[in-house]
Design an enzyme around this catalytic site. Structure first.
Site, PDB file in Angstrom:
ATOM      1  N   ARG A  70       0.790  -1.340   0.111  1.00  0.00           N
ATOM      2  CA  ARG A  70       0.030   0.060   0.035  1.00  0.00           C
ATOM      3  C   ARG A  70       0.834   1.356  -0.009  1.00  0.00           C
ATOM      4  O   ARG A  70       0.656   2.249  -0.631  1.00  0.00           O
ATOM      5  CB  ARG A  70      -0.958   0.171   1.107  1.00  0.00           C
ATOM      6  CG  ARG A  70      -1.876   1.194   1.365  1.00  0.00           C
ATOM      7  CD  ARG A  70      -2.542   1.171   2.447  1.00  0.00           C
ATOM      8  NE  ARG A  70      -2.173   1.326   3.695  1.00  0.00           N
ATOM      9  CZ  ARG A  70      -2.546   1.147   4.960  1.00  0.00           C
ATOM     10  NH1 ARG A  70      -3.992   1.082   4.944  1.00  0.00           N
ATOM     11  NH2 ARG A  70      -2.036   1.242   6.163  1.00  0.00           N
ATOM     12  N   SER A 113       4.491 -16.845  -1.274  1.00  0.00           N
ATOM     13  CA  SER A 113       3.381 -17.605  -0.683  1.00  0.00           C
ATOM     14  C   SER A 113       4.093 -18.824  -0.315  1.00  0.00           C
ATOM     15  O   SER A 113       4.998 -19.026   0.148  1.00  0.00           O
ATOM     16  CB  SER A 113       2.207 -17.906  -1.540  1.00  0.00           C
ATOM     17  OG  SER A 113       1.118 -18.478  -0.894  1.00  0.00           O
ATOM     18  N   TYR A 155      -1.078 -20.651   9.401  1.00  0.00           N
ATOM     19  CA  TYR A 155      -0.161 -20.272   8.352  1.00  0.00           C
ATOM     20  C   TYR A 155      -0.857 -20.652   6.887  1.00  0.00           C
ATOM     21  O   TYR A 155      -0.844 -19.716   6.180  1.00  0.00           O
ATOM     22  CB  TYR A 155       1.058 -21.194   8.469  1.00  0.00           C
ATOM     23  CG  TYR A 155       2.039 -20.840   7.313  1.00  0.00           C
ATOM     24  CD1 TYR A 155       3.026 -19.861   7.496  1.00  0.00           C
ATOM     25  CD2 TYR A 155       2.153 -21.780   6.322  1.00  0.00           C
ATOM     26  CE1 TYR A 155       3.914 -19.669   6.484  1.00  0.00           C
ATOM     27  CE2 TYR A 155       3.237 -21.836   5.436  1.00  0.00           C
ATOM     28  CZ  TYR A 155       4.153 -20.737   5.576  1.00  0.00           C
ATOM     29  OH  TYR A 155       5.318 -20.459   4.655  1.00  0.00           O
ATOM     30  N   LYS A 184      -1.226 -17.816   3.920  1.00  0.00           N
ATOM     31  CA  LYS A 184      -0.868 -17.957   2.689  1.00  0.00           C
ATOM     32  C   LYS A 184      -1.971 -17.975   1.565  1.00  0.00           C
ATOM     33  O   LYS A 184      -1.648 -17.721   0.415  1.00  0.00           O
ATOM     34  CB  LYS A 184       0.219 -19.051   2.742  1.00  0.00           C
ATOM     35  CG  LYS A 184       1.458 -18.842   3.295  1.00  0.00           C
ATOM     36  CD  LYS A 184       2.027 -17.644   2.940  1.00  0.00           C
ATOM     37  CE  LYS A 184       3.494 -17.432   3.645  1.00  0.00           C
ATOM     38  NZ  LYS A 184       4.357 -16.270   3.216  1.00  0.00           N
TER      39      LYS A 184
END
Length: 349
Positions: A223, A241, A255, A259
């Site tokens: 951002r 990822s 987790y 991801k």
């Protein structure tokens, strides 16, 4: 006069099989159907072939090894017709550490690339790769000691270091200021694991910490830097990822969910910003020894794991940095929204 080639048995050393003119092709072709990483055979060169029954937890059986012995010795029989010689055509794979990083000189000349998690593992390898190919790297990491080690690796490289937490907005603002109005690429590598904890066992603190680093971090950093890319009409973001972002059997609930979120963030941003010149992609690495630490032996971690590898941690990370650098560079000018595996085929097993 050359010594005759000795016949192979299940008691022959694995090294002898790898060095044998027919044995190596039989071993690689047949075992490749049982394991996605035949290079691990180099680790057990001094063990007999029969040890594979135990090492594979019974996936490779004694009957299977007997077939290998029969095939290898049949290929060495001069009476074998040429028509059957194609059955075992493979050469042995290169030794794990034979890989040499293929640098592309000048690929990042004049470009500024921000790399988070830059002081270790995949992030470190990516930062060094971009800098060695001519880029100015703004390296971000939480560890002061690891950052100092990175900056001392090669003082001729154009790397600026900043110790910062990408999930903290004030730290992210500091990174944006360091960019001095220009960012050509962003590699978001920083992340933490969750010790394979099952959903009903996840405590609030674990859930919040995993999402804070793995999701809030990429969100806040992207951002802050996307406007700098928009102002120039060009840029590339590469998120890291995991196989846990594609399926549910690799990690714990926190987790895995985080991801999956990274892939969703990647695809959304690729759709929105592609018409404005910003490419957004993600890399799916295999677990590396220099990557996240996680307790894969916990009750929550019952999913498949990659086969062991002999590759050094530095080479493991550098091999994943290669597709990272490609996606960051102009070589990937028409690639956006891609979820690129860099896992030696582990994800297709």
């Amino acid at each position: 006069m050359p010594h005759p080639v000795q016949p192979l048995t299940i008691d022959s050393l694995i090294g002898d099989w790898l060095d044998h003119p027919a044995g190596h092709t039989v071993m690689i072709d047949l075992l490749a159907r049982r394991s996605p990483d035949a290079r691990a055979l180099y680790a057990v060169r001094k063990l007999p072939l029969s040890s594979l029954v135990t090492l594979s937890n019974g996936v490779v059986t004694t009957d299977y090894l007997d077939l290998m012995v029969e095939a290898a010795n049949r290929l060495m029989d001069e009476s074998v017709q040429p028509a059957t010689a194609h059955l075992f055509p493979s050469a042995p794979p290169p030794a794990p550490n034979d890989w040499v990083e293929p640098l592309v000189e000048g690929r990042f000349d004049g470009k500024t690339v921000v790399v988070s998690g830059a002081a270790s593992g995949i992030g470190r390898a990516t930062a060094l790769r971009v800098a060695r190919e001519g880029g100015h790297v703004i390296a971000v990491d939480l560890s002061t000691l690891r950052m100092e080690a990175l900056l001392e690796t090669d003082t001729d490289l154009d790397i600026s270091g900043v110790v910062a937490d990408i999930s903290n907005q004030s730290d992210v603002n500091k990174i944006a200021v360091m960019a001095q109005g220009r960012v050509d690429g962003l590699a978001v590598v920083a992340g933490i694991a969750d010790n394979m904890v099952a959903l009903h066992e996840v405590e609030d603190e674990l859930w919040e910490s995993v999402f804070r680093i793995n999701v809030d971090g990429p969100f806040r950093l992207s951002r802050a830097l996307i406007p700098l890319m928009l102002s120039r009409g060009t840029g590339s973001i590469v998120n890291v990822s995991s196989q846990a972002g594609l399926r549910g059997s690799i990690a714990g609930a926190a987790y895995t969910a985080s991801k999956h979120a990274v892939i969703g963030l990647t695809r959304s941003a690729a759709f929105i910003y592609s018409p404005r010149g910003i490419r957004v992609n993600a890399v799916i690495p295999r677990p590396t020894r220099s990557a996240l630490e996680s307790n894969y032996g916990s009750l929550g971690g019952a999913g498949p794991l990659p086969s062991p590898t002999l590759t050094s941690p530095e080479i493991e990370s550098a091999q994943i940095a290669s597709p990272m650098a490609y996606l960051l560079s102009d070589d990937a000018a028409n690639v956006t929204g891609a979820i690129m595996p860099a896992d030696e085929g582990w994800g297709v097993a």
